[in-house]
Design an enzyme around this catalytic site. Structure first.
Site, short mmCIF file in Angstrom:
data_model
loop_
_atom_site.label_atom_id
_atom_site.label_comp_id
_atom_site.label_asym_id
_atom_site.label_seq_id
_atom_site.Cartn_x
_atom_site.Cartn_y
_atom_site.Cartn_z
N CYS A 68 -27.49 -24.98 -10.20
CA CYS A 68 -27.47 -23.87 -11.15
C CYS A 68 -28.76 -23.95 -11.95
CB CYS A 68 -26.22 -23.89 -12.03
SG CYS A 68 -26.10 -25.24 -13.21
N HIS A 101 -24.00 -47.48 -7.96
CA HIS A 101 -23.12 -48.00 -8.99
C HIS A 101 -21.81 -47.22 -9.13
CE1 HIS A 101 -25.87 -50.98 -10.67
NE2 HIS A 101 -26.83 -50.10 -10.41
#
Length: 145
Positions: A68, A101
């Site tokens: 966007c 992670h």
């Protein structure tokens, strides 16, 4: 490499989305274009984001890319769904670390703030980086899910 890459953009992100689709197809990825393809037809980011999250509901190995104007709206919309872990990304190392992670499965990009070549580097890191599936990372993902 993930099985499917689901990609969508609002009207402001059409150009970047089409560029990424071209690059991903050239690299041999299986890309599913979920729209929008017309920059003159206004589409809100929650709608295009839901297209990706819905497609991923039945494809746990799939990855998503939502684009966007500034990326934050699409990231927020994506993270409303339990099966999604989205991050907004501006640098390839950020995509790599967030994947490693936090096992992100959706990448939110800003069509206004990122160079297309840098965006492609971010996407490549997002697709190539492994998840470090150690106990504490798995536990954290379960806690947020």
């Amino acid at each position: 490499m993930s099985n499917n890459i689901y990609i969508s953009a609002d009207h402001r992100g059409v150009g970047l989305k089409l560029y990424l689709i071209e690059m991903l197809n050239a690299a041999g990825h299986k890309v599913v274009n979920l729209g929008t393809d017309d920059p003159k037809t206004m589409v809100d980011f929650p709608e295009i984001t839901k297209r990706v999250t819905d497609a991923m509901l039945n494809d746990p190995d799939g990855r998503g890319i939502v684009i966007c104007g500034f990326g934050g709206g699409a990231q927020i919309a994506a993270n409303r769904f339990r099966h999604i872990r989205a991050t907004r990304c501006e640098r390839p190392e950020q995509a790599r670390e967030d994947r490693f992670h936090d096992d992100i499965n959706v990448l939110a990009l800003s069509s206004e703030e990122i160079d297309p070549e840098i965006a492609m580097l971010c996407v490549q890191e997002f697709l190539d980086a492994p998840f470090d599936a150690i106990e504490r990372r798995i536990r954290r993902i379960k806690e947020i899910s």
